[in-house]
Design a protein around this motif. Structure first.
Motif, PDB file in Angstrom:
ATOM      1  N   PHE A  36       0.990  -1.092   0.188  1.00  2.31           N
ATOM      2  CA  PHE A  36      -0.095  -0.070   0.164  1.00  2.31           C
ATOM      3  C   PHE A  36       0.801   1.417   0.120  1.00  2.31           C
ATOM      4  CE2 PHE A  36      -1.965   3.472   2.494  1.00  2.31           C
ATOM      5  CZ  PHE A  36      -3.104   3.532   1.725  1.00  2.31           C
ATOM      6  N   ILE A  37       0.545   2.293  -0.844  1.00  2.00           N
ATOM      7  CA  ILE A  37       1.051   3.617  -0.864  1.00  2.00           C
ATOM      8  C   ILE A  37      -0.123   4.754  -0.986  1.00  2.00           C
ATOM      9  CG2 ILE A  37       2.590   5.335  -1.765  1.00  2.00           C
ATOM     10  CD1 ILE A  37       4.165   2.840  -3.060  1.00  2.00           C
ATOM     11  N   SER A  38      -0.285   5.252   0.101  1.00  2.00           N
ATOM     12  CA  SER A  38      -1.336   6.084   0.122  1.00  2.00           C
ATOM     13  C   SER A  38      -1.348   7.334  -1.081  1.00  2.00           C
ATOM     14  CB  SER A  38      -1.253   7.004   1.714  1.00  2.00           C
ATOM     15  OG  SER A  38      -0.184   7.713   1.660  1.00  2.00           O
ATOM     16  N   SER A  39      -2.338   8.038  -1.409  1.00  2.00           N
ATOM     17  CA  SER A  39      -2.249   9.027  -2.426  1.00  2.00           C
ATOM     18  C   SER A  39      -1.263  10.066  -2.060  1.00  2.00           C
ATOM     19  CB  SER A  39      -3.645   9.101  -2.959  1.00  2.00           C
ATOM     20  OG  SER A  39      -4.500   9.731  -1.793  1.00  2.00           O
ATOM     21  N   ASP A  40      -1.255  10.397  -0.906  1.00  2.00           N
ATOM     22  CA  ASP A  40      -0.240  11.670  -0.603  1.00  2.00           C
ATOM     23  C   ASP A  40       0.905  11.270  -0.335  1.00  2.00           C
ATOM     24  OD1 ASP A  40      -0.701  10.324   2.036  1.00  2.00           O
ATOM     25  OD2 ASP A  40      -1.813  11.882   3.026  1.00  2.00           O
ATOM     26  N   LEU A  41       1.488   9.895  -0.471  1.00  4.44           N
ATOM     27  CA  LEU A  41       2.679   9.331  -0.308  1.00  4.44           C
ATOM     28  C   LEU A  41       3.248   9.530   1.231  1.00  4.44           C
ATOM     29  CD1 LEU A  41       4.269  11.047  -3.675  1.00  4.44           C
ATOM     30  CD2 LEU A  41       3.160   8.612  -3.081  1.00  4.44           C
ATOM     31  N   ARG A  42       2.431   9.691   2.210  1.00  9.22           N
ATOM     32  CA  ARG A  42       2.709   9.739   3.437  1.00  9.22           C
ATOM     33  C   ARG A  42       2.631   8.453   4.345  1.00  9.22           C
ATOM     34  NH1 ARG A  42       1.764  14.526   1.632  1.00  9.22           N
ATOM     35  NH2 ARG A  42       2.300  16.682   2.660  1.00  9.22           N
ATOM     36  N   GLU A  43       2.052   7.341   3.824  1.00  4.98           N
ATOM     37  CA  GLU A  43       2.185   6.051   4.224  1.00  4.98           C
ATOM     38  C   GLU A  43       2.348   5.040   3.368  1.00  4.98           C
ATOM     39  OE1 GLU A  43      -1.080   3.696   7.089  1.00  4.98           O
ATOM     40  OE2 GLU A  43      -1.708   5.688   6.726  1.00  4.98           O
ATOM     41  N   LEU A  44       2.950   3.818   3.712  1.00  6.28           N
ATOM     42  CA  LEU A  44       3.449   3.038   3.090  1.00  6.28           C
ATOM     43  C   LEU A  44       3.540   1.578   3.593  1.00  6.28           C
ATOM     44  CD1 LEU A  44       6.159   3.188   0.085  1.00  6.28           C
ATOM     45  CD2 LEU A  44       6.325   1.272   1.922  1.00  6.28           C
ATOM     46  N   HIS A  45       2.959   0.660   3.375  1.00  6.27           N
ATOM     47  CA  HIS A  45       2.941  -0.667   4.030  1.00  6.27           C
ATOM     48  C   HIS A  45       3.805  -1.664   3.170  1.00  6.27           C
ATOM     49  CE1 HIS A  45      -1.510   0.358   5.797  1.00  6.27           C
ATOM     50  NE2 HIS A  45      -0.366   1.302   5.995  1.00  6.27           N
ATOM     51  N   VAL A  46       4.650  -2.334   3.962  1.00  9.21           N
ATOM     52  CA  VAL A  46       5.373  -3.514   2.969  1.00  9.21           C
ATOM     53  C   VAL A  46       5.220  -4.780   3.961  1.00  9.21           C
ATOM     54  CG1 VAL A  46       7.875  -4.285   2.947  1.00  9.21           C
ATOM     55  CG2 VAL A  46       7.379  -1.999   2.470  1.00  9.21           C
ATOM     56  N   MET A  75      13.612   7.654   2.771  1.00  9.81           N
ATOM     57  CA  MET A  75      14.033   8.730   2.039  1.00  9.81           C
ATOM     58  C   MET A  75      13.144   8.841   1.010  1.00  9.81           C
ATOM     59  SD  MET A  75      17.849   8.310   0.165  1.00  9.81           S
ATOM     60  CE  MET A  75      17.353   7.447  -1.034  1.00  9.81           C
ATOM     61  N   LEU A  76      12.696   7.928   0.289  1.00 14.89           N
ATOM     62  CA  LEU A  76      12.082   8.008  -0.955  1.00 14.89           C
ATOM     63  C   LEU A  76      10.774   9.062  -0.682  1.00 14.89           C
ATOM     64  CD1 LEU A  76      12.217   4.544  -2.828  1.00 14.89           C
ATOM     65  CD2 LEU A  76      13.424   6.799  -3.354  1.00 14.89           C
ATOM     66  N   MET A  77      10.275   8.415   0.652  1.00 14.57           N
ATOM     67  CA  MET A  77       8.985   9.222   1.011  1.00 14.57           C
ATOM     68  C   MET A  77       9.132  10.581   1.156  1.00 14.57           C
ATOM     69  SD  MET A  77       7.043   6.205   3.333  1.00 14.57           S
ATOM     70  CE  MET A  77       5.729   7.158   3.979  1.00 14.57           C
ATOM     71  N   MET A  78      10.218  11.159   1.817  1.00 13.83           N
ATOM     72  CA  MET A  78      10.478  12.295   2.090  1.00 13.83           C
ATOM     73  C   MET A  78      10.916  13.080   0.916  1.00 13.83           C
ATOM     74  SD  MET A  78       9.865  13.170   4.929  1.00 13.83           S
ATOM     75  CE  MET A  78      10.718  14.693   5.306  1.00 13.83           C
ATOM     76  N   MET A  79      11.557  12.386  -0.175  1.00 14.44           N
ATOM     77  CA  MET A  79      12.071  12.896  -1.412  1.00 14.44           C
ATOM     78  C   MET A  79      10.667  13.257  -2.185  1.00 14.44           C
ATOM     79  SD  MET A  79      15.092  10.467  -2.745  1.00 14.44           S
ATOM     80  CE  MET A  79      15.030  11.257  -4.477  1.00 14.44           C
ATOM     81  N   TRP A  80       9.730  12.396  -2.189  1.00 16.54           N
ATOM     82  CA  TRP A  80       8.421  12.502  -2.958  1.00 16.54           C
ATOM     83  C   TRP A  80       7.748  13.902  -2.393  1.00 16.54           C
ATOM     84  CZ3 TRP A  80       7.195   6.766  -2.354  1.00 16.54           C
ATOM     85  CH2 TRP A  80       8.041   6.133  -3.134  1.00 16.54           C
ATOM     86  N   GLU A 114       3.061  17.050  10.886  1.00 17.24           N
ATOM     87  CA  GLU A 114       3.942  17.764  12.034  1.00 17.24           C
ATOM     88  C   GLU A 114       5.354  17.562  11.434  1.00 17.24           C
ATOM     89  OE1 GLU A 114       0.027  16.878  13.205  1.00 17.24           O
ATOM     90  OE2 GLU A 114       1.466  15.490  12.902  1.00 17.24           O
ATOM     91  N   LEU A 115       5.791  16.269  10.958  1.00 14.99           N
ATOM     92  CA  LEU A 115       7.145  16.173  10.774  1.00 14.99           C
ATOM     93  C   LEU A 115       7.550  17.021   9.500  1.00 14.99           C
ATOM     94  CD1 LEU A 115       9.865  14.661  11.063  1.00 14.99           C
ATOM     95  CD2 LEU A 115       8.776  12.682   9.589  1.00 14.99           C
ATOM     96  N   ILE A 116       6.589  16.842   8.535  1.00 17.13           N
ATOM     97  CA  ILE A 116       6.888  17.727   7.306  1.00 17.13           C
ATOM     98  C   ILE A 116       7.227  19.282   7.524  1.00 17.13           C
ATOM     99  CG2 ILE A 116       5.857  18.364   5.101  1.00 17.13           C
ATOM    100  CD1 ILE A 116       4.432  15.557   5.159  1.00 17.13           C
ATOM    101  N   GLU A 117       6.149  19.866   8.406  1.00 14.53           N
ATOM    102  CA  GLU A 117       6.136  21.126   8.772  1.00 14.53           C
ATOM    103  C   GLU A 117       7.426  21.387   9.453  1.00 14.53           C
ATOM    104  OE1 GLU A 117       4.289  23.432   7.174  1.00 14.53           O
ATOM    105  OE2 GLU A 117       3.287  21.698   6.273  1.00 14.53           O
ATOM    106  N   LYS A 118       7.786  20.594  10.321  1.00 12.87           N
ATOM    107  CA  LYS A 118       8.934  20.630  11.429  1.00 12.87           C
ATOM    108  C   LYS A 118      10.221  20.885  10.220  1.00 12.87           C
ATOM    109  CE  LYS A 118      11.468  19.439  15.387  1.00 12.87           C
ATOM    110  NZ  LYS A 118      12.796  20.043  15.089  1.00 12.87           N
ATOM    111  N   PHE A 131      17.124  13.707  11.220  1.00 13.43           N
ATOM    112  CA  PHE A 131      16.338  13.333  12.008  1.00 13.43           C
ATOM    113  C   PHE A 131      16.184  11.938  11.912  1.00 13.43           C
ATOM    114  CE2 PHE A 131      14.375  15.152   8.230  1.00 13.43           C
ATOM    115  CZ  PHE A 131      13.399  13.910   8.131  1.00 13.43           C
ATOM    116  N   ASP A 132      15.701  11.283  12.960  1.00 13.48           N
ATOM    117  CA  ASP A 132      15.394   9.644  13.112  1.00 13.48           C
ATOM    118  C   ASP A 132      14.146   9.715  12.984  1.00 13.48           C
ATOM    119  OD1 ASP A 132      18.107   9.326  13.417  1.00 13.48           O
ATOM    120  OD2 ASP A 132      17.922   9.712  15.733  1.00 13.48           O
ATOM    121  N   LEU A 133      13.766   8.382  12.373  1.00 13.89           N
ATOM    122  CA  LEU A 133      12.454   7.753  11.986  1.00 13.89           C
ATOM    123  C   LEU A 133      12.373   6.423  12.504  1.00 13.89           C
ATOM    124  CD1 LEU A 133      11.587   9.657   8.806  1.00 13.89           C
ATOM    125  CD2 LEU A 133      10.753  10.132  10.690  1.00 13.89           C
TER     126      LEU A 133
END
Length: 179
Positions: A36-46, A75-80, A114-118, A131-133
């Motif tokens: 799963f990859i959400s349409s806003d690219l903020r959530e991904l399931h493996v 990394m890919l999600m933050m790039m997108w 919140e992470l994106i804005e920060k 930062f760490d995730l």
């Protein structure tokens, strides 16, 4: 197919991205499969299960498959999400193998607003941020098999290019000039 409860939806474009990533040789060979990859690219399931590609000598999932199946996603999600005006790199990772994996496990990568804005605010103020995730492989009952902490570097492209120039380094984003 969502592996975790989520109010997010998959779009045709995120489905197509998932399809392409699942068939990219360096990801396919890990044995992990993006479900799963959400349409806003903020959530991904493996998901990861034991098979011929992931089996080790003692009959469990190989540690290299466990880590490599989670390696690129934050990394890919933050790039997108951040887009072309930013540079994002994996900087480090910590892996803790909690127990041997014998059956199918799942992991969720989640980037909050919140992470994106920060991140954007810190980059605006400092030019760059590290930062760490966290993430963890677990089964359907919630038993943890491996936990991870990915360290991500992000910077404005302008700041990054100036930093490289000050160190006389060539950017990974432009072809190097050869004589």
């Amino acid at each position: 197919m969502k592996l975790f409860i989520s109010d997010k939806k998959e779009s045709l474009s995120s489905w197509w991205l998932r399809f392409r990533l699942n068939h990219w040789p360096c990801l396919w060979c890990t044995g992990g499969k993006i479900q799963f990859i959400s349409s806003d690219l903020r959530e991904l399931h493996v998901s990861l299960k034991k098979n011929l590609r992931t089996l080790n000598r003692v009959g469990t999932i190989y540690g290299g498959s466990i880590y490599s199946s989670v390696d690129p996603y934050y990394m890919l999600m933050m790039m997108w999400i951040l887009g072309p005006d930013y540079v994002v790199w994996d900087k480090a990772a910590k892996v803790k193998f909690v127990r041997p994996i014998l059956n199918k496990v799942k992991i969720r990568f989640l980037i909050t607003e919140e992470l994106i804005e920060k991140t954007k605010q810190d980059i605006l103020e400092k030019g760059e941020i590290v930062f760490d995730l966290p993430a963890k492989y677990e089964d359907e009952e919630g038993t943890v098999y491996a936990s991870f902490e990915k360290t991500i570097y992000a910077a404005s492209k302008e700041f990054y290019e100036k930093k490289l120039a000050s160190k006389n380094m060539t950017s990974a984003f432009k072809p190097s000039k050869r004589s």
